[in-house]
Structure formats: C-alpha cells, structure tokens
Design a protein around this motif. Sequence first.
Motif, PDB file in Angstrom:
ATOM      1  N   GLU A  23     -47.961  -9.277  43.846  1.00 28.06           N
ATOM      2  CA  GLU A  23     -48.676  -8.150  43.480  1.00 28.06           C
ATOM      3  C   GLU A  23     -47.678  -7.121  42.662  1.00 28.06           C
ATOM      4  O   GLU A  23     -48.175  -6.315  42.387  1.00 28.06           O
ATOM      5  N   ASP A  26     -44.527  -7.678  37.492  1.00 26.49           N
ATOM      6  CA  ASP A  26     -45.548  -7.792  36.342  1.00 26.49           C
ATOM      7  C   ASP A  26     -44.876  -8.878  35.454  1.00 26.49           C
ATOM      8  O   ASP A  26     -43.703  -8.679  35.181  1.00 26.49           O
ATOM      9  N   ASN A  29     -47.602 -10.965  29.543  1.00 27.37           N
ATOM     10  CA  ASN A  29     -48.679 -11.309  28.863  1.00 27.37           C
ATOM     11  C   ASN A  29     -49.597 -12.239  29.800  1.00 27.37           C
ATOM     12  O   ASN A  29     -50.427 -13.267  29.329  1.00 27.37           O
ATOM     13  N   GLN A  30     -49.919 -11.504  30.838  1.00 28.07           N
ATOM     14  CA  GLN A  30     -50.846 -12.215  31.868  1.00 28.07           C
ATOM     15  C   GLN A  30     -52.195 -11.754  31.337  1.00 28.07           C
ATOM     16  O   GLN A  30     -52.447 -10.620  30.963  1.00 28.07           O
ATOM     17  N   PRO A  31     -53.368 -12.473  31.792  1.00 33.92           N
ATOM     18  CA  PRO A  31     -54.743 -12.321  31.517  1.00 33.92           C
ATOM     19  C   PRO A  31     -55.353 -10.991  32.220  1.00 33.92           C
ATOM     20  O   PRO A  31     -55.917 -10.452  31.559  1.00 33.92           O
ATOM     21  N   GLU A  32     -54.648 -10.634  33.290  1.00 30.68           N
ATOM     22  CA  GLU A  32     -55.250  -9.593  34.180  1.00 30.68           C
ATOM     23  C   GLU A  32     -54.280  -8.408  33.721  1.00 30.68           C
ATOM     24  O   GLU A  32     -53.053  -8.813  33.435  1.00 30.68           O
ATOM     25  N   VAL A  33     -54.705  -7.142  33.683  1.00 35.55           N
ATOM     26  CA  VAL A  33     -54.010  -5.974  33.496  1.00 35.55           C
ATOM     27  C   VAL A  33     -53.242  -5.724  34.784  1.00 35.55           C
ATOM     28  O   VAL A  33     -53.518  -5.597  35.777  1.00 35.55           O
ATOM     29  N   PHE A  34     -51.964  -5.566  34.580  1.00 30.12           N
ATOM     30  CA  PHE A  34     -51.034  -5.112  35.937  1.00 30.12           C
ATOM     31  C   PHE A  34     -51.387  -3.881  36.170  1.00 30.12           C
ATOM     32  O   PHE A  34     -51.042  -2.902  35.260  1.00 30.12           O
ATOM     33  N   THR A  35     -51.342  -3.375  37.320  1.00 38.00           N
ATOM     34  CA  THR A  35     -51.357  -1.988  37.715  1.00 38.00           C
ATOM     35  C   THR A  35     -50.036  -1.772  39.058  1.00 38.00           C
ATOM     36  O   THR A  35     -50.477  -2.585  40.004  1.00 38.00           O
TER      37      THR A  35
END
Length: 131
Positions: A23, A26, A29-35
């Motif tokens: 977690e 980062d 180009n991952q499908p989910e946005v990194f926070t």
Amino acid sequence: MTYEQIRELINSRMASFPGVTREQIDYPNQPEVFTPPATGLWCRLNIQHATAFMAGMADRPYTRKPGQINIQCFARERTGTKAINELADALEVHFAYWMSGDLECREASQVVAGEFEGFYQINVNIRFRAG
C-alpha cells in the motif's frame, strides 16, 4: 529477456522489500489511483530503459538491455530526514548487485530531490542490464 520479464522481476523484488508495504508503493499505470498514506513513508517505482545494443553474435544476435530502476522515496515535510535516509539506504542494499536470471543490478546511488508539494524526496537509482 523481454521488457515484460524485466518489469516482472523488478516489481517482484520491490514487493519483497520489507521496508514498505504494498500500500506504500506506487507502481506505474495501475488501474486504481494511488493515494499516498496519511502518515509514514512511501515510494514510487519507475523502470527507465536505455537503448538496447548487440553484445555478441553466435547462432543469432545477442542483445543486452540496459536501464535504471528509479525509486522515489517520500516523507512528509517537517518530519525529519532520518527515516527517509534509512529507507533509501535499505533500498540500496536490497537492490544493488542483486541478480535474477539474466537481470543484473549494478551500483546504486541516491539523489536528494528536496521538498515539493508537502513531501521531502530522495531518489534511489540502480543501474541494471538484462541479457
């Protein structure tokens, strides 16, 4: 060795690093946005390929693919530099001179990028060659 095989090996090595959790990383180009996490350190992994070159000829041409692993390490501003320096040092130990199959990591270096948009940043750069 293909570029996808290089990516898989480097990502696996990063995932096995005990200094941060999945977690806190980062990946490109991952499908989910990194926070970024609300507290603590986090990293962004990039693989930068250089121009491949012919390294030899036997029954077919032999190609080498050089590049650089760039791991951007982030700490929140005003939290000090000790923890991020220790993280960068541990990443250097984890990647420098590591080998897997035809992928060979070389020396690592650190570049202090300083403060920007609420984070203090150190980049860990590791040269590699594949093939």
